[in-house]
Design a protein around this motif. Structure first.
Motif, PDB file in Angstrom:
ATOM      1  N   TRP A   1       0.710  -1.018  -0.108  1.00 45.17           N
ATOM      2  CA  TRP A   1       0.080  -0.165  -0.087  1.00 45.17           C
ATOM      3  C   TRP A   1       0.926   1.233  -0.012  1.00 45.17           C
ATOM      4  N   PRO A   2       0.462   2.071  -0.920  1.00 47.14           N
ATOM      5  CA  PRO A   2      -0.627   2.291  -1.610  1.00 47.14           C
ATOM      6  C   PRO A   2      -0.175   2.035  -3.145  1.00 47.14           C
ATOM      7  N   LEU A   3       0.619   0.906  -3.462  1.00 44.51           N
ATOM      8  CA  LEU A   3       1.032   0.500  -4.866  1.00 44.51           C
ATOM      9  C   LEU A   3       0.619  -0.890  -4.987  1.00 44.51           C
TER      10      LEU A   3
ATOM     11  N   ASN B   1      -1.401   3.025  -8.437  1.00 45.83           N
ATOM     12  CA  ASN B   1      -1.729   3.521  -7.252  1.00 45.83           C
ATOM     13  C   ASN B   1      -3.285   3.239  -6.842  1.00 45.83           C
ATOM     14  N   ILE B   2      -3.278   2.521  -5.894  1.00 47.40           N
ATOM     15  CA  ILE B   2      -4.763   1.699  -5.550  1.00 47.40           C
ATOM     16  C   ILE B   2      -5.171   2.634  -4.622  1.00 47.40           C
ATOM     17  N   GLU B   3      -4.564   3.423  -3.842  1.00 51.35           N
ATOM     18  CA  GLU B   3      -5.469   4.264  -3.229  1.00 51.35           C
ATOM     19  C   GLU B   3      -6.150   5.274  -3.758  1.00 51.35           C
ATOM     20  N   LYS B   4      -5.561   5.832  -4.730  1.00 49.63           N
ATOM     21  CA  LYS B   4      -6.301   6.920  -5.688  1.00 49.63           C
ATOM     22  C   LYS B   4      -7.019   6.422  -6.845  1.00 49.63           C
ATOM     23  N   GLY B   5      -6.598   5.060  -7.373  1.00 46.43           N
ATOM     24  CA  GLY B   5      -7.147   4.553  -8.434  1.00 46.43           C
ATOM     25  C   GLY B   5      -6.719   4.649  -9.837  1.00 46.43           C
TER      26      GLY B   5
END
Length: 376
Positions: free
Chosen positions: A281-283, A296-300
């Motif tokens: 996180w967040p990768l 970046n899976i936190e911001k999509g």
């Protein structure tokens, strides 16, 4: 230095105004004005890969780089890393046995072997000595297709013959300290492609297009508490931390979920194969064939599309903290939901991709996250 930079900006603006239709070689213009310190600053801002390519562009650039001590030192280190032979320390040597699965994200190196029986070997990271051997099956054919562990348990996934009628897709839970089998379960009706353990849950992904979440607080009696059915094709891989998990399916779909609530926060259909996934996180990184995509899976959003540089298939993918920054079981030193967390420091995360022909590709994600154009 401020005065030199000011003069350089004046010179740059002058050439932009006076030579709109001409290409200006700024390195040459700096060199003939003896502004070597500015050239050095430019070289410092380039990645090693770009520095290598720049050196091959012209005799002048080669000369400038060869005369810059910091640049030459960086190139020598990169050359040794790329072309040098790393020290290899054998952990296990068993001719006739294939290593079919491995997990080393904590204080042990645990891997599965396929030979005349399916065994799981546990080695200490500190001294590499064998601590124990678990016999998963004495039948042949049988194999350990996936393995993961936490402080208390080891989970292994198995393909086993079942009365000659087909394969049984079982998951074994082992007690680490007692070195004994806690339970055996069959959470899926088809091949299990990936398993992950947290302190509380066992997550499994399968060709039956589902992800199964099992409560393992009582490892002797594991209990299936949730099943995700949102994927429309085989779920090929998953990865998780203490708060989130990521799943990918063979129809090139990636989904990001919250643990405990099972809420899907992010879903996207990618243009590239998604046979493997890894997250820190967040990768997150997804990959298949020779392509790797960093997210970046936190911001999509997609950060970069990468290539391994070979035509061989991708067999494994990992995102790892630098050893000095990571804790046992790959738990993160920060998370957005933890008290006191204010900033994400991504400078110590490395992306590693392994190919079917034994080639490893390694990226430092700090260069990729900062928007560098190189495939480094």
């Amino acid at each position: 230095f401020e005065a030199v930079r000011f003069n350089f900006e004046i010179m740059t603006n002058f050439y932009v105004l006076q030579n709109d239709d001409e290409k200006i070689d700024f390195l040459y213009e700096l060199y003939i004005r003896n502004m070597i310190n500015i050239i050095g600053k430019i070289f410092d801002g380039l990645s090693t890969a770009c520095l290598l390519n720049l050196r091959d562009t012209s005799d002048l650039y080669r000369f400038l780089i060869d005369q810059d001590p910091k640049s030459i030192k960086r190139l020598n280190i990169a050359s040794y890393w790329i072309y040098g032979q790393p020290k290899i320390v054998p952990i296990c040597s068993q001719p006739g046995h294939m290593v079919t699965a491995l997990s080393a994200n904590g204080d042990s190196i645990i891997f599965g072997l396929l030979g005349f029986d399916a065994t799981v070997r546990i080695h200490s990271k500190e001294n590499l000595k064998l601590e124990s051997t678990l016999i998963q099956s004495r039948e042949f054919p049988a194999s350990v297709s996936s393995v993961d562990y936490n402080d208390q348990l080891i989970a292994t996934c198995a393909y086993e013959s079942l009365d000659g009628t087909g394969l049984q897709h079982a998951v074994y839970l082992w007690r680490r300290h007692e070195k004994s089998l806690a339970s055996k379960m069959t959470p899926h009706s088809d091949m299990i492609r990936s398993i992950k353990l947290t302190s509380r849950y066992l997550l499994t992904a399968s060709n039956d297009k589902t992800v199964c979440i099992t409560d393992i607080q009582n490892p002797g009696q594991p209990k299936i508490i949730h099943r995700i059915t949102d994927h429309e094709d085989f779920v090929s891989c998953l990865d998780c931390d203490r708060f989130n998990f990521v799943t990918v399916s063979v129809d090139n779909v990636m989904k990001v979920w919250e643990l405990n609530t099972w809420k899907c926060n992010f879903s996207i259909e990618t243009k590239n194969p998604t046979l493997k996934v890894a997250m820190t996180w967040p990768l997150a990184a997804t990959g298949g064939q020779s392509s790797v995509m960093l997210w970046n899976i936190e911001k999509g959003y997609l950060i970069r599309e990468l290539t391994t540089g070979t035509n061989h298939g991708l067999s494994c993918l990992g995102l790892s903290w630098y050893a000095g920054k990571r804790t046992v079981n790959n738990s993160l030193p920060y998370h957005k939901n933890e008290p006191g967390c204010k900033n994400h420091n991504l400078t110590e995360v490395y992306l590693v991709a392994g190919g079917n022909q034994g080639v490893l590709s390694v990226w430092n994600t700090s260069a990729l996250v900062s928007g560098h154009a190189g495939n480094e």
